[in-house]
Design a protein around this motif. Structure first.
Motif, PDB file in Angstrom:
ATOM      1  N   ASP A 375       1.032  -1.249  -0.079  1.00 57.98           N
ATOM      2  CA  ASP A 375      -0.066  -0.174   0.096  1.00 57.98           C
ATOM      3  C   ASP A 375       0.812   1.035  -0.010  1.00 57.98           C
ATOM      4  O   ASP A 375       0.407   2.532   0.526  1.00 57.98           O
ATOM      5  CB  ASP A 375      -0.875  -0.107   1.215  1.00 57.98           C
ATOM      6  CG  ASP A 375       0.230   0.096   2.521  1.00 57.98           C
ATOM      7  OD1 ASP A 375       1.092  -0.377   2.704  1.00 57.98           O
ATOM      8  OD2 ASP A 375      -0.819   0.194   3.863  1.00 57.98           O
ATOM      9  N   GLY A 376       2.389   0.913  -0.247  1.00 56.93           N
ATOM     10  CA  GLY A 376       2.990   2.465   0.029  1.00 56.93           C
ATOM     11  C   GLY A 376       4.087   2.174   0.082  1.00 56.93           C
ATOM     12  O   GLY A 376       4.486   1.052   0.403  1.00 56.93           O
ATOM     13  N   ALA A 377       5.163   3.083   0.191  1.00 51.63           N
ATOM     14  CA  ALA A 377       7.144   3.123   0.537  1.00 51.63           C
ATOM     15  C   ALA A 377       7.259   3.702   1.188  1.00 51.63           C
ATOM     16  O   ALA A 377       6.323   5.003   1.535  1.00 51.63           O
ATOM     17  CB  ALA A 377       6.987   3.702  -0.890  1.00 51.63           C
ATOM     18  N   ALA A 378       7.761   3.507   2.174  1.00 49.73           N
ATOM     19  CA  ALA A 378       8.568   5.150   2.993  1.00 49.73           C
ATOM     20  C   ALA A 378      10.012   5.245   2.090  1.00 49.73           C
ATOM     21  O   ALA A 378      10.741   4.132   2.277  1.00 49.73           O
ATOM     22  CB  ALA A 378       8.425   4.068   4.558  1.00 49.73           C
ATOM     23  N   VAL A 379      10.686   6.333   2.581  1.00 50.14           N
ATOM     24  CA  VAL A 379      11.807   6.569   1.998  1.00 50.14           C
ATOM     25  C   VAL A 379      12.650   6.753   2.551  1.00 50.14           C
ATOM     26  O   VAL A 379      12.598   8.200   3.703  1.00 50.14           O
ATOM     27  CB  VAL A 379      12.388   7.169   1.060  1.00 50.14           C
ATOM     28  CG1 VAL A 379      13.690   7.776   0.245  1.00 50.14           C
ATOM     29  CG2 VAL A 379      11.212   6.724  -0.265  1.00 50.14           C
ATOM     30  N   LEU A 380      13.793   6.651   2.854  1.00 48.04           N
ATOM     31  CA  LEU A 380      14.681   6.817   4.161  1.00 48.04           C
ATOM     32  C   LEU A 380      16.294   7.479   3.947  1.00 48.04           C
ATOM     33  O   LEU A 380      16.724   6.451   2.767  1.00 48.04           O
ATOM     34  CB  LEU A 380      15.548   5.462   5.447  1.00 48.04           C
ATOM     35  CG  LEU A 380      16.137   5.625   6.324  1.00 48.04           C
ATOM     36  CD1 LEU A 380      15.808   6.832   7.531  1.00 48.04           C
ATOM     37  CD2 LEU A 380      16.955   4.677   6.907  1.00 48.04           C
ATOM     38  N   ARG A 381      16.674   8.626   3.684  1.00 53.78           N
ATOM     39  CA  ARG A 381      18.055   9.391   3.590  1.00 53.78           C
ATOM     40  C   ARG A 381      18.540   8.149   4.280  1.00 53.78           C
ATOM     41  O   ARG A 381      18.325   8.690   5.825  1.00 53.78           O
ATOM     42  CB  ARG A 381      17.764  10.387   3.586  1.00 53.78           C
ATOM     43  CG  ARG A 381      18.462  10.967   3.117  1.00 53.78           C
ATOM     44  CD  ARG A 381      19.049  12.969   3.371  1.00 53.78           C
ATOM     45  NE  ARG A 381      20.222  13.574   2.942  1.00 53.78           N
ATOM     46  CZ  ARG A 381      20.052  14.085   1.393  1.00 53.78           C
ATOM     47  NH1 ARG A 381      19.020  13.921   0.740  1.00 53.78           N
ATOM     48  NH2 ARG A 381      21.383  14.264   0.470  1.00 53.78           N
TER      49      ARG A 381
END
Length: 387
Positions: A375-381
């Motif tokens: 259902d989606g993505a989370a991005v970690l720098r």
């Protein structure tokens, strides 16, 4: 199996239970460290009314009769300007008392045959004057607990008259690489080069910790438990031996140490076969998978929040994006979420090649870690990203 978002929260809360030592250090040696207490301004910032531009300090309406210049570094004038008077001022120079505004050099018009100047356009009242204390007054909090001391922060502290600050010492970590197959030299048949130990000091430094020492342990529960017992740091990180195979000793070692396991596996691939435990004496053990990319992912997802908790900070921020940005990476419903090493290409995320769990070639060039669910993505720098 713990959801990776919950694992981040558990690790961060665990870190906060054992805050790190507080050190008082000179401002010049505090770069990159985390404040352990609020910092208050010691003197007005700026310390006196000064000109923000090269030009003329004027009083009253123009045209103005020109007087002696005031240069940066000079003693602030004590005689006030009278209406109709102007004095040339340099940027940063103190303006005389009674200055209504500063006329910028490029807006000044000198009248012929007279020591007079006028302005076109006329400046508004108070233009181009930096008032004493307008940025901060004595006693104002200029930086709060938990702030990381960036180069501009150090400059702010110096300008505020602060000479020493209380900071959280980087948490010390003992790293133990587990595996009969590991070698530090050229591998022979059946053995592999230990790639995690050489990278661990810099990897821990990137997330705010310091590697105090490294060690090796064989695939024996007794050997792993002994290595953890020998550690003299609040946090111990191990790699390898976290799966459920016959040669994976970590769970047995933690049981021998009477550790309380808080996380036993995370719903994530690669990196999901990790454990987080608390020893009876309160120390933490974070056990990472042995595959290099899996270990890096696990450290970023769980170890980084743990370290930040030790520093009194929250887990690193995540940017939410649509899973449609990475359509080929969307996992099937009910399966583990996927961690994907990425770069930013033309403003969009792009997965890098060579990112199987045993590889480092892709991670070596990545600047983001995308964690993708149906259902989606989370991005970690990534903490070492410079883009």
């Amino acid at each position: 199996m713990t959801a990776w978002r919950d694992a981040r929260a558990i690790a961060n809360d665990l870190g906060r239970e054992t805050p790190t030592r507080v050190l008082r250090v000179p401002v010049g040696r505090a770069a990159g460290l985390t404040l352990a207490a609020d910092v208050r301004c010691e003197r007005p910032l700026p310390p006196f009314d000064n000109s923000a531009m090269d030009g003329w300090a004027v009083a009253g309406d123009g045209p103005w009769r020109e007087g002696d210049p005031v240069l940066a570094g000079s003693i602030p004038p004590t005689l006030p300007l009278q209406p109709g008077e102007a004095r040339p001022v340099a940027t940063g120079a103190p303006v005389p008392p009674g200055t209504a505004t500063v006329v910028r050099s490029e807006h000044a018009v000198r009248l012929e045959d007279e020591p007079l100047i006028d302005a076109d356009p006329a400046p508004g009242p108070g233009s181009h004057i930096r008032r004493a204390g307008e940025e901060a007054a004595p006693g104002d909090v200029v930086l709060c607990t938990g702030a990381v001391l960036s180069p501009p922060a150090l400059g702010l502290l110096a300008a505020s008259g602060v000479e020493q600050v209380d900071v959280s010492a980087p948490p010390l970590v003992t790293f133990v690489a587990i595996g009969d197959e590991l070698t530090g030299s050229d591998p022979t048949p059946g053995r592999v080069t230990d790639s995690l130990t050489p990278m661990m000091p810099s990897l821990l430094a990137a997330v705010g910790a310091r590697c105090a020492t490294t060690a090796r342990a064989l695939d024996r529960a007794a050997d792993v438990a002994a290595a953890i017992r020998r550690a003299r740091t609040e946090t111990i990180i191990t790699s390898g031996g976290t799966a459920h195979g016959p040669a994976d000793p970590v769970r047995d070692a933690l049981a021998r140490l009477e550790a309380r396991v808080l996380i036993d596996g995370v719903n994530l691939r690669p990196g999901g076969s990790l454990l987080l435990a608390r020893l009876p004496d309160g120390r933490h053990v974070l056990s990472l998978p042995g595959n290099p990319l899996a270990a890096v992912v696990a450290l970023l997802v769980v170890g980084w929040p743990l370290v930040r908790g030790r520093l009194g900070r929250s887990a690193p921020g995540l940017e939410a994006v649509s899973a449609a940005m990475l359509p080929e990476a969307i996992p099937v419903a009910g399966g583990p979420d996927r961690a994907i090493a990425c770069v930013v290409d033309g403003g969009a995320l792009a997965p890098v090649p060579y990112q199987r769990s045993g590889m480092l070639r892709g991670a070596a060039t990545a600047t983001r870690l995308a964690i993708v669910s149906p259902d989606g993505a989370a991005v970690l720098r990534l903490p070492w990203a410079w883009d």
